[in-house]
Design a protein around this motif. Structure first.
Motif, PDB file in Angstrom:
ATOM      1  N   MET A   8      54.381  56.680  48.190  1.00 26.90           N
ATOM      2  CA  MET A   8      53.187  56.092  48.504  1.00 26.90           C
ATOM      3  C   MET A   8      53.575  54.603  48.200  1.00 26.90           C
ATOM      4  SD  MET A   8      49.114  57.213  48.082  1.00 26.90           S
ATOM      5  CE  MET A   8      49.247  57.785  50.363  1.00 26.90           C
ATOM      6  N   ALA A   9      53.352  53.835  48.533  1.00 28.82           N
ATOM      7  CA  ALA A   9      53.151  52.930  48.311  1.00 28.82           C
ATOM      8  C   ALA A   9      52.278  51.813  47.472  1.00 28.82           C
ATOM      9  CB  ALA A   9      53.647  51.549  48.909  1.00 28.82           C
ATOM     10  N   SER A  10      51.965  51.438  46.026  1.00 24.87           N
ATOM     11  CA  SER A  10      51.278  50.628  45.362  1.00 24.87           C
ATOM     12  C   SER A  10      50.975  49.355  46.130  1.00 24.87           C
ATOM     13  CB  SER A  10      51.797  50.479  43.951  1.00 24.87           C
ATOM     14  OG  SER A  10      51.297  49.866  43.439  1.00 24.87           O
ATOM     15  N   SER A  11      49.158  49.668  46.085  1.00 28.40           N
ATOM     16  CA  SER A  11      49.242  48.919  46.534  1.00 28.40           C
ATOM     17  C   SER A  11      47.924  47.371  45.858  1.00 28.40           C
ATOM     18  CB  SER A  11      47.709  49.229  48.251  1.00 28.40           C
ATOM     19  OG  SER A  11      46.763  49.635  46.739  1.00 28.40           O
ATOM     20  N   ILE A  12      48.107  47.526  44.724  1.00 31.10           N
ATOM     21  CA  ILE A  12      48.219  46.294  43.216  1.00 31.10           C
ATOM     22  C   ILE A  12      48.489  44.853  43.766  1.00 31.10           C
ATOM     23  CG2 ILE A  12      47.945  45.598  41.260  1.00 31.10           C
ATOM     24  CD1 ILE A  12      47.614  49.225  40.909  1.00 31.10           C
ATOM     25  N   ALA A  13      47.770  44.244  43.965  1.00 31.25           N
ATOM     26  CA  ALA A  13      47.789  42.794  44.341  1.00 31.25           C
ATOM     27  C   ALA A  13      47.864  42.589  42.746  1.00 31.25           C
ATOM     28  CB  ALA A  13      47.218  42.084  44.964  1.00 31.25           C
ATOM     29  N   THR A  14      49.091  41.247  43.155  1.00 34.43           N
ATOM     30  CA  THR A  14      48.825  40.268  41.376  1.00 34.43           C
ATOM     31  C   THR A  14      48.138  38.870  42.179  1.00 34.43           C
ATOM     32  OG1 THR A  14      51.590  39.914  42.189  1.00 34.43           O
ATOM     33  CG2 THR A  14      50.526  40.777  39.495  1.00 34.43           C
ATOM     34  N   PRO A  15      47.306  37.985  41.343  1.00 36.06           N
ATOM     35  CA  PRO A  15      46.752  36.938  41.644  1.00 36.06           C
ATOM     36  C   PRO A  15      47.633  35.777  41.601  1.00 36.06           C
ATOM     37  CG  PRO A  15      45.984  37.435  39.745  1.00 36.06           C
ATOM     38  CD  PRO A  15      47.077  38.873  39.976  1.00 36.06           C
ATOM     39  N   LEU A  16      48.449  34.893  42.589  1.00 33.95           N
ATOM     40  CA  LEU A  16      49.337  34.153  41.856  1.00 33.95           C
ATOM     41  C   LEU A  16      48.956  32.373  42.106  1.00 33.95           C
ATOM     42  CD1 LEU A  16      50.862  35.013  45.378  1.00 33.95           C
ATOM     43  CD2 LEU A  16      51.347  36.050  43.157  1.00 33.95           C
ATOM     44  N   SER A  17      49.200  31.829  41.376  1.00 37.27           N
ATOM     45  CA  SER A  17      48.939  30.448  41.038  1.00 37.27           C
ATOM     46  C   SER A  17      48.411  29.891  42.434  1.00 37.27           C
ATOM     47  CB  SER A  17      49.230  29.519  40.359  1.00 37.27           C
ATOM     48  OG  SER A  17      49.151  28.078  40.653  1.00 37.27           O
ATOM     49  N   PRO A  18      47.855  28.656  42.933  1.00 40.55           N
ATOM     50  CA  PRO A  18      47.529  28.627  44.657  1.00 40.55           C
ATOM     51  C   PRO A  18      48.410  27.303  44.643  1.00 40.55           C
ATOM     52  CG  PRO A  18      45.357  28.281  43.408  1.00 40.55           C
ATOM     53  CD  PRO A  18      46.302  29.333  42.658  1.00 40.55           C
ATOM     54  N   ALA A  19      49.350  26.371  42.685  1.00 43.64           N
ATOM     55  CA  ALA A  19      50.445  25.620  42.600  1.00 43.64           C
ATOM     56  C   ALA A  19      51.416  25.931  43.168  1.00 43.64           C
ATOM     57  CB  ALA A  19      49.850  25.020  41.889  1.00 43.64           C
ATOM     58  N   THR A  20      52.096  27.210  43.198  1.00 50.37           N
ATOM     59  CA  THR A  20      53.137  27.508  42.497  1.00 50.37           C
ATOM     60  C   THR A  20      53.436  28.207  43.171  1.00 50.37           C
ATOM     61  OG1 THR A  20      53.017  28.150  40.455  1.00 50.37           O
ATOM     62  CG2 THR A  20      53.457  26.398  40.137  1.00 50.37           C
ATOM     63  N   GLY A  21      52.005  29.948  44.007  1.00 52.39           N
ATOM     64  CA  GLY A  21      52.959  30.397  44.351  1.00 52.39           C
ATOM     65  C   GLY A  21      53.309  32.154  43.015  1.00 52.39           C
ATOM     66  N   GLU A  22      52.930  31.268  41.258  1.00 58.65           N
ATOM     67  CA  GLU A  22      53.697  32.190  41.168  1.00 58.65           C
ATOM     68  C   GLU A  22      52.767  33.141  39.984  1.00 58.65           C
ATOM     69  OE1 GLU A  22      56.345  30.533  38.556  1.00 58.65           O
ATOM     70  OE2 GLU A  22      57.530  29.610  39.641  1.00 58.65           O
ATOM     71  N   ALA A  23      53.313  34.930  39.298  1.00 59.21           N
ATOM     72  CA  ALA A  23      51.788  34.931  39.323  1.00 59.21           C
ATOM     73  C   ALA A  23      51.271  33.859  37.457  1.00 59.21           C
ATOM     74  CB  ALA A  23      52.023  36.563  38.483  1.00 59.21           C
ATOM     75  N   PRO A  24      50.608  34.252  36.787  1.00 59.92           N
ATOM     76  CA  PRO A  24      50.179  33.385  35.804  1.00 59.92           C
ATOM     77  C   PRO A  24      50.868  34.186  34.710  1.00 59.92           C
ATOM     78  CG  PRO A  24      48.410  34.945  36.288  1.00 59.92           C
ATOM     79  CD  PRO A  24      48.673  34.678  37.157  1.00 59.92           C
TER      80      PRO A  24
END
Length: 74
Positions: free
Chosen positions: A1-17
């Motif tokens: 079963m795949a993990s469904s935890i999402a990481t918040p991404l920066s709207p400017a760069t699209g990277e995780a903080p």
């Protein structure tokens, strides 16, 4: 079963903080811990034989807080 935890991404760069390092938080945690111990002392024990400050001023300032936290004072 795949993990469904999402990481918040920066709207400017699209990277995780970047995570905050423990070394940056530790001094603030120690400061607030010491501050809490001093406040608990004044609310709970600053009267009578253990009093550091003479008079009833501290007792009157923290009187309602004492009763709210369950410390007896009469």
């Amino acid at each position: 079963m795949a993990s469904s935890i999402a990481t918040p991404l920066s709207p400017a760069t699209g990277e995780a903080p970047a995570p905050i390092p423990v070394r940056a938080v530790l001094p603030w945690a120690a400061f607030f811990g010491i501050l809490m111990l001093v406040l608990i002392y004044f609310v709970g024990a600053e009267q009578g034989a253990t009093s550091l400050i003479s008079g009833e001023n501290v007792h009157e300032w923290v009187h309602d807080g004492r009763h709210l936290l369950g410390f007896p004072c009469h």
